[in-house]
Structures are given as C-alpha cells and as structure tokens.
Design an enzyme around this catalytic site. Structure first.
Site, PDB file in Angstrom:
ATOM      1  N   TYR A   1      -7.061   6.554   3.085  1.00 40.89           N
ATOM      2  CA  TYR A   1      -7.127   5.426   2.159  1.00 40.89           C
ATOM      3  C   TYR A   1      -6.321   4.240   2.668  1.00 40.89           C
ATOM      4  CZ  TYR A   1      -5.684   2.117  -1.236  1.00 40.89           C
ATOM      5  OH  TYR A   1      -5.411   0.915  -1.816  1.00 40.89           O
TER       6      TYR A   1
ATOM      7  N   ASP B   1     -10.373   4.946  -3.100  1.00 40.35           N
ATOM      8  CA  ASP B   1      -9.163   5.380  -3.799  1.00 40.35           C
ATOM      9  C   ASP B   1      -9.570   6.005  -5.130  1.00 40.35           C
ATOM     10  OD1 ASP B   1      -9.867   3.146  -5.350  1.00 40.35           O
ATOM     11  OD2 ASP B   1      -7.803   2.984  -6.022  1.00 40.35           O
TER      12      ASP B   1
ATOM     13  N   GLU C   1       0.815  -1.212   0.000  1.00 42.02           N
ATOM     14  CA  GLU C   1       0.000   0.000   0.000  1.00 42.02           C
ATOM     15  C   GLU C   1       0.850   1.263   0.000  1.00 42.02           C
ATOM     16  OE1 GLU C   1      -2.925   0.094  -0.752  1.00 42.02           O
ATOM     17  OE2 GLU C   1      -3.599  -1.943  -0.438  1.00 42.02           O
TER      18      GLU C   1
END
Length: 320
Positions: A126, A144, A43
DNA sequence: GACTCGTGGGA
DNA sequence: TTCCCAAGAGT
C-alpha cells in the site's frame, strides 16, 4: 427484484473525482507544495492511525525534520519520542531507518518507483503505491482499507471487504483504474485519492452516509438492499495483552529523561500518588495494570529485542 | 494465513 | 460502558 445497475466506469470516475474536488479535505500532505518526504511521513503515520490524530504530529515532525537527511542524523529515540501517542511506535523506528537508507542509497531523495520504495523498511504494497502515486503522480493502483470497502459495496454488493486482502480485490482495483493514455496518469492519481476519501468520509465502515454519496445510484450494495456482512469481524483484544503493557512501558520511557531501572518498569501494585508529572502518571498506569511479573518481563524483553528500548549500565532508555 | 504490534475517539 | 476500528507491515 432490484438488479445490479450496469457499470459505467467513465461516469464513476467523473462522479467520484468531482465529489472529491468539492468535498475532499484540505490536508497538508495533499498540498501541491508538499514534498515527497512529507507524503512519505504522512503515509507512515497514517498506517492504522486516524487523520485527526496524525495532523499535529506531522506538522511538528516536518518542522523538525524537513527532509530525510535531517531525520537520518537524529538518534532514533528522538523519533520515537516525537512519535508521541500515535501508536505502533516501531513505525517511528522504521521511518528513521528508511530515512537513513534514502540518504545512503538514493542520495537523500525519496525514490519514486514502487520497487525502490518497497525495499525500504516499513513500506509495504500500500505505502509504496501511495507514495509513488501521491508524491510523484505515477498511476499506480492504490489499495487501502477505504478503497477495498468502497469496491466491496459499490461493485461487489457486499457490506464489507474480505477479512484479508485477496488477489481478486487487487485485480478489481486495477480494472477500475482510469486509462492513462490521454493524461499520463493525472486522473488515475485523482481517482485513487478520491475513492480513498469517499471511503473515509461517506462510505464508512459503520453507518455509511449513503444519502450524501455521489454514486449511491450505482451502488450494488444498495441495489441488493444493503445485506448484512457475511462474516463477523473479529475484535482486537486489548485489556491484559502484551500490547497494553508494552504501551505503558513506552509511555514511561517517553516521559523520562533519565534511564529507568528494570525493577521500576517491572514493579506491580497500586502506586503511591506522585507529584502528578507525566512520568508519575505513566508509572502509575503501568504499575496498576493486571499483568504479572512474568508478562512484564516478557514485554520489556520484547521492547529491547525490537529496538524500541536499549539497556546500558545506567538502565533502560529510548534508543540513541 | 494467522498473529502481533498502540492508541484514543466515536457509536 | 463497551465495543469498534483507523491511509498496514512484518514475521
């Protein structure tokens, strides 16, 4: 005059998750055996960087630092160097610091709650939701850029999402989430991943592949005749910017084992062709940039302030 | 809210 | 070739 089709949430959930099962990419951080740390690393790397460029760096990173403690024990400069050319190298610094905080405050285990995750450096709304959902199966609402674009077209009938993340978008995303009463959130997590993937592979920003879309028949944007965006996205300037100069300086520091003198990093003009090593090439690119000494000085100072570079008596290096 | 922060591949 | 923009975060 075509009207917007009625919204059948259950059908959307089914159609998009079924498509994802068949067509979704087999990415290593989606493997059931991938650790929460592996998801977290992915991520961080995927923040503004495409999947194809992240893949090889993630593999090497996980081989070298298989858990937060391994990275926490490392000089941050090693992380910056291993980050390579993914861009936004401050993310490597933040990932390092997040790993140290996980060791100190969470017994070395990646926390699962969005609140704990949000408290970590480099983790915003996010990333907190994504780690919570994709690594721990919690039914968080993930929003996102892909999901925002799919919602804008499929539900709102716009060509693109709003330039900045709005509260209305967050509300809509929450309303579209599958219920968690029955399955404890399994479908909710699959939905997040599936919509994101649909946006990445089919409902792309430019030339979307509507012919391959599993829900094109329900798409409000298509029903409205695919109207143009109601605004023009503003570009990201690059040539001549501080970011370009900073990037060239970082390339030099990544390529060099020895400390560099500030004068060398500030030098301008055409460079004599070196022996062609990575360091020579990095210096040549830096020196030929159309940046005056003032800009170069400002950029070097910025790197030092940000902690991407450190200065000792010997010169400038990556942090240690 | 507006800016800043890297990089490289595809249209 | 030039432009667009990609699983954002921090200030």
């Amino acid at each position: 005059m075509p009207s917007t089709p009625p919204l059948d949430l259950d059908r959307l959930h089914h159609d998009i998750t079924t498509w994802f099962t068949a067509e979704g990419r087999d990415l290593p951080w989606r493997s059931p055996q991938c650790s929460a740390w592996g998801v977290m690393v992915s991520e961080f790397m995927l923040q503004q960087t495409p999947v194809v460029r992240v893949l090889p760096v993630w593999e090497e990173w996980m081989r070298r630092w298989p858990d937060p403690a391994a990275l926490a024990a490392e000089p941050s400069g090693e992380a910056v160097r291993a980050w390579g050319r993914l861009g936004y190298p401050r993310r490597a610094l933040r990932l390092c610091e997040a790993a140290r905080r996980i060791v100190e405050e969470h017994d070395g285990q990646v926390p699962s709650s969005p609140a704990d995750l949000l408290a970590l450096p480099g983790v915003g709304s996010y990333t907190a939701a994504a780690i919570s959902c994709f690594a721990f199966g919690l039914p968080e609402t993930v929003v996102d850029t892909n999901i925002r674009r799919v919602h804008a077209r499929l539900i709102s009938g716009h060509a693109l999402p709003e330039p900045s993340h709005t509260a209305a978008e967050a509300r809509l995303a929450a309303e579209l989430m599958p219920a968690t009463e029955d399955d404890g959130g399994t479908l909710a997590c699959a939905w997040n991943a599936a919509v994101m993937e649909l946006g990445a592979l089919i409902c792309t920003a430019r030339s979307p592949r509507c012919g391959q879309c599993p829900v094109s028949g329900s798409c409000a944007w298509i029903a409205r005749g695919k109207p143009e965006p109601h605004y023009t996205p503003k570009g990201q300037p690059w040539a001549g910017t501080d970011r370009q100069v900073r990037g060239a300086m970082m390339a030099v520091l990544r390529a060099s084992d020895e400390p560099q003198q500030p004068e060398a990093l500030l030098a301008t003009g055409p460079a004599e062709s070196g022996s062609g090593t990575d360091l020579d090439l990095a210096f040549q690119k830096l020196q030929t940039l159309p940046a005056d000494v003032e800009q170069r000085s400002r950029c070097l100072a910025g790197l030092l302030v940000d902690g991407l570079a450190v200065e000792s008596g010997a010169g400038i290096t990556l942090p240690h």
